[in-house]
Design an enzyme around this catalytic site. Structure first.
Site, PDB file in Angstrom:
ATOM      1  CG  ASP A 168      -3.088   1.612   3.333  1.00  0.00           C
ATOM      2  OD1 ASP A 168      -4.150   1.395   3.958  1.00  0.00           O
ATOM      3  OD2 ASP A 168      -2.964   2.535   2.513  1.00  0.00           O
ATOM      4  CB  ILE A 169      -3.619  -5.177   2.861  1.00  0.00           C
ATOM      5  CG1 ILE A 169      -2.125  -5.488   2.751  1.00  0.00           C
ATOM      6  CG2 ILE A 169      -4.424  -6.118   1.955  1.00  0.00           C
ATOM      7  CD1 ILE A 169      -1.750  -6.878   3.198  1.00  0.00           C
TER       8      ILE A 169
END
Length: 243
Positions: free
Chosen positions: A92-93
């Protein structure tokens, strides 16, 4: 729902206890008694004064030099390279999951989705911050979760973050509609990528080339974290900046 939240918190605590890197926000401990669910553990981390990358770029856009932006790229790519060497996949960058400290150093945070195999429904249910769809790899939006190459999904997200750091604009900034998230979702499902932004600061051709490689529709065509980090370091050296 409560079980899912507990699992997410437990997973993040478990991941953070094994990570030690200057570009990863460290876990100092846990505490209860805070928020709307005081019975749940809250994570204690150092205070990062400049907030998220999104906030930092918005407030400092005109003050950041090319060197400042290059250093942030180095930080994010170094953190990602370290994670994949552990190996841990972030999952979830986004610009909301990168914090900037008092020295302008970037640090990754929020490992609640790390190492998790997830697809469209899970992404929609767990991405509590706005804008996550802009950074998500196309395979994560597929109805067929299958055997997802999660490390290469992180690489796609890095390409979006690189575009944001260099241009000062969110990925897919060209989509201006009120329901932009739905528009972006549809374009990604059709195989489209964010456009190259115009204006200042301009993105160099070599930078745009590596961004495009990170944003390849076929995940196996994307570079590895090591290859991305090597590019960023060569970029620093060729520009005359000390690596």
């Amino acid at each position: 729902m409560l079980l899912t939240i507990i699992q997410k918190i437990s997973r993040e605590i478990g991941i953070l206890t094994i990570l030690r890197h200057k570009n990863i926000v460290p876990l100092l401990g846990t505490v209860t008694g805070f928020g709307r669910r005081p019975e749940l553990p809250s994570l204690v981390t150092p205070w990062i004064p400049n907030g998220t990358l999104n906030v930092y770029l918005t407030s400092k856009h005109n003050d950041l030099s090319a060197r400042d932006r290059s250093r942030m790229l180095e930080d994010v790519s170094a953190g990602l390279c370290y994670l994949h060497s552990v190996p841990v996949v972030h999952g979830d960058i986004t610009g909301a999951n990168i914090l900037i400290d008092e020295r302008g150093q970037a640090k990754l945070i929020d490992f609640g989705l790390s190492t998790v195999l997830y697809g469209q429904s899970h992404l929609a249910a767990t991405s509590i911050h706005a804008g996550a769809i802009r950074y998500a790899a196309p395979e994560l939006l597929s109805d067929d979760v299958g055997d997802l190459p999660l490390e290469k999904s992180d690489i796609y997200s890095f390409g979006c973050v690189m575009l944001q750091i260099l241009s000062g604009r969110h990925p897919w900034s060209e989509i201006k509609s009120q329901n932009s998230e739905y528009g972006i979702y549809g374009l990604k499902r059709q195989g489209h990528s964010p456009q190259r932004p115009n204006g200042h600061p301009a993105i160099m051709d070599s930078d745009w080339d590596i961004i495009q490689k990170c944003l390849q529709l076929k995940s196996d065509l994307r570079p590895s974290a090591d290859e991305v980090f090597d590019f960023v370091m060569r970029r620093l050296c060729s520009s005359g900046q000390p690596a």
